[in-house]
Design a protein around this motif. Structure first.
Motif, PDB file in Angstrom:
ATOM      1  N   VAL A 227      17.407  39.704  30.479  1.00 54.59           N
ATOM      2  CA  VAL A 227      18.168  40.495  31.456  1.00 54.59           C
ATOM      3  C   VAL A 227      19.320  39.906  32.257  1.00 54.59           C
ATOM      4  N   GLY A 228      19.294  38.744  32.177  1.00 50.78           N
ATOM      5  CA  GLY A 228      20.663  37.949  32.941  1.00 50.78           C
ATOM      6  C   GLY A 228      22.063  38.389  32.152  1.00 50.78           C
ATOM      7  N   GLN A 229      22.045  38.840  31.082  1.00 49.46           N
ATOM      8  CA  GLN A 229      23.236  39.271  30.422  1.00 49.46           C
ATOM      9  C   GLN A 229      23.940  40.484  30.966  1.00 49.46           C
ATOM     10  N   ASN A 230      23.061  41.361  31.938  1.00 52.10           N
ATOM     11  CA  ASN A 230      23.650  42.265  32.619  1.00 52.10           C
ATOM     12  C   ASN A 230      24.443  41.886  34.100  1.00 52.10           C
ATOM     13  N   PHE A 231      24.161  40.462  34.358  1.00 51.03           N
ATOM     14  CA  PHE A 231      24.869  40.014  35.766  1.00 51.03           C
ATOM     15  C   PHE A 231      25.788  38.732  35.494  1.00 51.03           C
ATOM     16  N   ASP A 232      26.318  38.516  36.367  1.00 42.32           N
ATOM     17  CA  ASP A 232      27.446  37.382  36.435  1.00 42.32           C
ATOM     18  C   ASP A 232      26.997  36.046  37.177  1.00 42.32           C
ATOM     19  N   GLY A 233      27.678  34.887  36.916  1.00 43.76           N
ATOM     20  CA  GLY A 233      27.064  33.803  37.472  1.00 43.76           C
ATOM     21  C   GLY A 233      25.869  33.089  36.814  1.00 43.76           C
ATOM     22  N   GLY A 312      24.050  45.517  25.058  1.00 46.40           N
ATOM     23  CA  GLY A 312      23.317  45.321  26.049  1.00 46.40           C
ATOM     24  C   GLY A 312      23.920  44.525  27.429  1.00 46.40           C
ATOM     25  N   TRP A 313      24.982  43.543  27.041  1.00 47.66           N
ATOM     26  CA  TRP A 313      25.506  42.768  27.994  1.00 47.66           C
ATOM     27  C   TRP A 313      26.579  43.537  28.608  1.00 47.66           C
ATOM     28  N   SER A 314      26.841  43.414  30.045  1.00 50.27           N
ATOM     29  CA  SER A 314      27.798  43.921  30.650  1.00 50.27           C
ATOM     30  C   SER A 314      28.217  42.957  31.710  1.00 50.27           C
ATOM     31  N   THR A 315      29.478  43.151  32.560  1.00 50.84           N
ATOM     32  CA  THR A 315      30.032  42.399  33.389  1.00 50.84           C
ATOM     33  C   THR A 315      30.198  43.240  34.708  1.00 50.84           C
ATOM     34  N   SER A 316      29.954  42.382  35.908  1.00 51.16           N
ATOM     35  CA  SER A 316      30.177  43.148  37.087  1.00 51.16           C
ATOM     36  C   SER A 316      31.656  43.543  37.084  1.00 51.16           C
ATOM     37  N   ASP A 317      31.855  44.542  38.267  1.00 49.68           N
ATOM     38  CA  ASP A 317      32.986  45.191  38.326  1.00 49.68           C
ATOM     39  C   ASP A 317      34.320  44.131  38.188  1.00 49.68           C
ATOM     40  N   GLN A 318      35.459  44.406  37.549  1.00 53.83           N
ATOM     41  CA  GLN A 318      36.423  43.698  37.271  1.00 53.83           C
ATOM     42  C   GLN A 318      37.703  44.245  37.831  1.00 53.83           C
ATOM     43  N   TRP A 319      38.678  43.840  38.298  1.00 49.63           N
ATOM     44  CA  TRP A 319      39.917  44.563  39.253  1.00 49.63           C
ATOM     45  C   TRP A 319      40.872  44.594  38.297  1.00 49.63           C
ATOM     46  N   TRP A 320      41.031  45.814  37.630  1.00 48.87           N
ATOM     47  CA  TRP A 320      42.077  46.235  36.669  1.00 48.87           C
ATOM     48  C   TRP A 320      43.461  46.937  37.558  1.00 48.87           C
ATOM     49  N   ARG A 321      44.500  46.464  36.901  1.00 50.94           N
ATOM     50  CA  ARG A 321      45.644  47.359  37.248  1.00 50.94           C
ATOM     51  C   ARG A 321      46.739  47.592  36.030  1.00 50.94           C
ATOM     52  N   GLY A 322      47.116  48.759  36.056  1.00 49.36           N
ATOM     53  CA  GLY A 322      47.817  49.250  35.007  1.00 49.36           C
ATOM     54  C   GLY A 322      48.348  50.742  35.316  1.00 49.36           C
TER      55      GLY A 322
END
Length: 409
Positions: A227-233, A312-322
């Motif tokens: 389950v940790g692959q769904n979170f960061d840190g 199944g893995w995901s990251t938290s929200d990243q701040w994208w610009r473009g």
């Protein structure tokens, strides 16, 4: 006198005192709920790829009526695919001990003789073989996909999709026949005698409730290491069963998970440099070629979005610009954003080309991203430019974008 040894086809071979209708019923009820959730989240995950939009996205040709439920994949909530796929993969891995225990509890029935006592019995045996074979196929291919081990022939999407329908059809038939009896077994204080109960059981070494605790503990351990692959840190470090076939993301603003590195797919600095790389945008009014410097001169927007992958893995929200995708569509003659066909510099591999629906292009958060978390994209995260779309699977967020063709697909 010659001593004879029992075979799997003789009742005396199966002597465990744990087998019986109560244990089998408990495991069956858990799987009834768990596999239903797996099937539904699997269908939703398949719909997220927009397989009816363009043949490029469709990895399951000739699906016919099996694609009856497909719909335009939404962009809200932006964490939809992340949640769905996290549940699908984490629950699937956690159910493995339950599935194995269930198969162990009914294995004597696979060796009963004669193979068929009547037409009804033959139909039940065939459905049982489809059920067991389908379950093993779906779980094995799913685990291999999670670990990025594509050792099976053909496309994972097609194999897993068709396998899911075969397995679930057998599962529904089996559940319709067995669920009423399983519920009766759970309500009864005394266990009925049936063909699962050993005629000459061995001495018990653990109780049935102890066996259930053992199975539950195995599921909890797999859950905790997935389950940790769904979170960061720190929690991501506990995901020992998360995919480990991709590249190391490193640290800093670009330090979040990736599957494919630039080097792995043959992307070189020479073709992404300022002199060589151009984005080719084609649409109703013709073709526009844009350098990265040209893109940086266009109106830039920001969006806070995660990356979520089928493994199944995901990251938290990243701040994208473009640059917004809808603004690129406007450059080639579209006031109302249409579908778009995106092509990568990547020359081989699945999803090096992908299609997005008009509603995805129109969303103001859908970007051709140039930076992330305040820094230029790293080569492994898609420099010089990549697509980022809310709620879309990671493979549709194309990296190393080379060409975008707008129009109805």
């Amino acid at each position: 006198m010659r001593r004879t040894f029992p075979t799997p086809f003789s009742p005396g071979f199966w002597r465990s005192p744990l087998r019986g209708p109560w244990l089998t019923s408990v495991l069956g009820v858990v799987l009834l709920g768990g596999i239903t959730v797996l099937f539904l989240t699997g269908l939703v995950s398949y719909a997220a790829y927009n397989p009816d939009l363009d043949p490029v996205n469709d990895k399951t040709p000739d699906k016919g009526i099996l694609g009856f439920y497909l719909f335009s994949w939404p962009t809200d909530p932006h964490w939809l695919y992340r949640l769905n796929q996290g549940i699908h993969v984490t629950l699937g891995i956690a159910l493995i001990p339950v599935l194995l225990a269930k198969l162990w509890s009914v294995v004597p029935r696979l060796f009963t003789l004669p193979p068929a006592r009547s037409l009804a019995h033959a139909a039940e045996r065939i459905s049982l073989l489809l059920l067991v074979g389908g379950a093993l196929f779906e779980f094995v291919t799913g685990v291999l996909n999670v670990q990025l081990d594509y050792i099976f022939p053909g496309s994972f999407y097609a194999l897993h999709f068709y396998g899911a329908w075969v397995f679930f059809a057998a599962f529904v038939a089996h559940a319709a026949l067995k669920t009423p009896k399983a519920l009766r077994n759970l309500r009864q204080l005394r266990e009925e005698k049936d063909d699962l109960v050993a005629p000459e059981p061995a001495e018990p070494t653990v109780s049935r409730r102890g066996a259930l605790w053992f199975v539950g503990g195995g599921s909890l351990l797999l859950f905790a290491t997935t389950v940790g692959q769904n979170f960061d840190g720190f929690l991501r470090r506990t995901a020992l069963l998360a995919p480990h076939g991709g590249g190391e993301p490193g640290s800093g603003p670009n330090g979040f998970q990736i599957n494919k590195t630039a080097a792995k797919v043959g992307i070189t600095p020479a073709e992404t440099g300022a002199e060589a790389w151009r984005l080719v945008v084609t649409g109703r009014t013709g073709t526009v070629r844009l350098s990265r410097a040209d893109l940086l001169q266009l109106p830039l927007y920001s969006a806070s979005l995660p990356i979520a992958c089928v493994e199944g893995w995901s990251t938290s929200d990243q701040w994208w610009r473009g640059v917004r995708l809808r603004d690129l569509a406007a450059l080639v003659g579209y006031d109302d954003p249409p579908d778009v066909f995106v092509e990568s510099l990547q020359r081989a591999g699945a999803f090096r080309r992908a299609a997005l629906r008009a509603n995805q292009v129109a969303d103001e958060r859908s970007l051709l991203a140039l930076t992330v978390n305040g820094e230029d994209l790293s080569p492994d995260h898609g420099y010089p430019a990549r697509v980022i779309v809310p709620a879309a699977p990671g493979v549709l967020n194309t990296k190393w974008v080379a060409r975008m063709t707008f129009g109805d697909l």
